[in-house]
Design a protein around this motif. Sequence first.
Motif, mmCIF file in Angstrom:
data_model
loop_
_atom_site.group_PDB
_atom_site.id
_atom_site.type_symbol
_atom_site.label_atom_id
_atom_site.label_comp_id
_atom_site.label_asym_id
_atom_site.label_seq_id
_atom_site.Cartn_x
_atom_site.Cartn_y
_atom_site.Cartn_z
ATOM 1 N N ALA A 20 0.829 -1.206 0.000
ATOM 2 C CA ALA A 20 0.000 0.000 0.000
ATOM 3 C C ALA A 20 0.861 1.253 0.000
ATOM 4 N N THR A 21 1.951 1.239 0.730
ATOM 5 C CA THR A 21 2.834 2.405 0.785
ATOM 6 C C THR A 21 3.545 2.625 -0.548
ATOM 7 N N VAL A 22 4.010 1.543 -1.172
ATOM 8 C CA VAL A 22 4.663 1.663 -2.480
ATOM 9 C C VAL A 22 3.661 2.169 -3.515
ATOM 10 N N ALA A 23 2.442 1.664 -3.485
ATOM 11 C CA ALA A 23 1.416 2.106 -4.427
ATOM 12 C C ALA A 23 1.092 3.588 -4.233
ATOM 13 N N LEU A 24 0.976 4.021 -2.980
ATOM 14 C CA LEU A 24 0.682 5.421 -2.702
ATOM 15 C C LEU A 24 1.818 6.326 -3.178
ATOM 16 N N TYR A 25 3.051 5.927 -2.932
ATOM 17 C CA TYR A 25 4.205 6.721 -3.359
ATOM 18 C C TYR A 25 4.287 6.790 -4.886
ATOM 19 N N THR A 26 4.004 5.678 -5.548
ATOM 20 C CA THR A 26 4.032 5.648 -7.008
ATOM 21 C C THR A 26 2.955 6.553 -7.600
ATOM 22 N N VAL A 27 1.754 6.480 -7.050
ATOM 23 C CA VAL A 27 0.658 7.323 -7.539
ATOM 24 C C VAL A 27 0.981 8.798 -7.309
ATOM 25 N N ALA A 28 1.587 9.110 -6.161
ATOM 26 C CA ALA A 28 1.941 10.499 -5.881
ATOM 27 C C ALA A 28 2.990 11.010 -6.871
ATOM 28 N N ARG A 29 3.991 10.186 -7.162
ATOM 29 C CA ARG A 29 5.032 10.605 -8.119
ATOM 30 C C ARG A 29 4.452 10.783 -9.518
ATOM 31 N N LEU A 30 3.596 9.847 -9.947
ATOM 32 C CA LEU A 30 2.970 9.976 -11.262
ATOM 33 C C LEU A 30 2.045 11.192 -11.323
ATOM 34 N N GLY A 31 1.352 11.464 -10.229
ATOM 35 C CA GLY A 31 0.489 12.645 -10.156
ATOM 36 C C GLY A 31 1.282 13.929 -10.278
ATOM 37 N N LEU A 32 2.453 13.955 -9.653
ATOM 38 C CA LEU A 32 3.308 15.137 -9.760
ATOM 39 C C LEU A 32 3.773 15.342 -11.201
ATOM 40 N N VAL A 33 4.142 14.257 -11.870
ATOM 41 C CA VAL A 33 4.549 14.349 -13.277
ATOM 42 C C VAL A 33 3.380 14.864 -14.114
ATOM 43 N N ALA A 34 2.174 14.354 -13.849
ATOM 44 C CA ALA A 34 0.998 14.786 -14.620
ATOM 45 C C ALA A 34 0.697 16.262 -14.398
ATOM 46 N N VAL A 35 0.813 16.730 -13.160
ATOM 47 C CA VAL A 35 0.543 18.144 -12.861
ATOM 48 C C VAL A 35 1.562 19.043 -13.554
ATOM 49 N N ILE A 36 2.838 18.656 -13.465
ATOM 50 C CA ILE A 36 3.875 19.476 -14.100
ATOM 51 C C ILE A 36 3.691 19.475 -15.619
#
Length: 140
Positions: free
Chosen positions: A25-41
């Motif tokens: 769950a922690t790895v999934a949350l961190y991955t989604v957060a990193r991908l979300g940051l890439v999408a926002v930028i």
Amino acid sequence: MATGPDTDTQFPAGPGSRKAPGLAATVALYTVARLGLVAVIAALLSLAGVPLLLAILLALVVALPLSLVVFRGLRARLDLALAESGRRRGAQRDALRARLRGDESTPEGGDGPDTPAARADADEKPSDQQAEGETDPGPR
């Protein structure tokens, strides 16, 4: 698993306490957060008139160092989950090795050779060699 005063203080079991999230769950949350940051930028760069492919590539480059700062708490949580997983796997590996060597009794069911009932039976029943008074002559 180890028992003692240290094991109960790590995650106290109470009505208001929460168990730490698992590694997956922690790895999934961190991955989604990193991908979300890439999408926002990438979206911000795209709105600024940068072509989409170039915006995505720039977002990947910019998001890496930015995520180290922005997601510091999430990375600490991931580090804790990794450490806990490694500790738990190490303890399981040590317990398995001990069982394979015969150092530890089987905790399931209590019907292993080192249970008190099995030891009492072994103490009461002499072996065939002891009953007949024979001794082991050793290797010839």
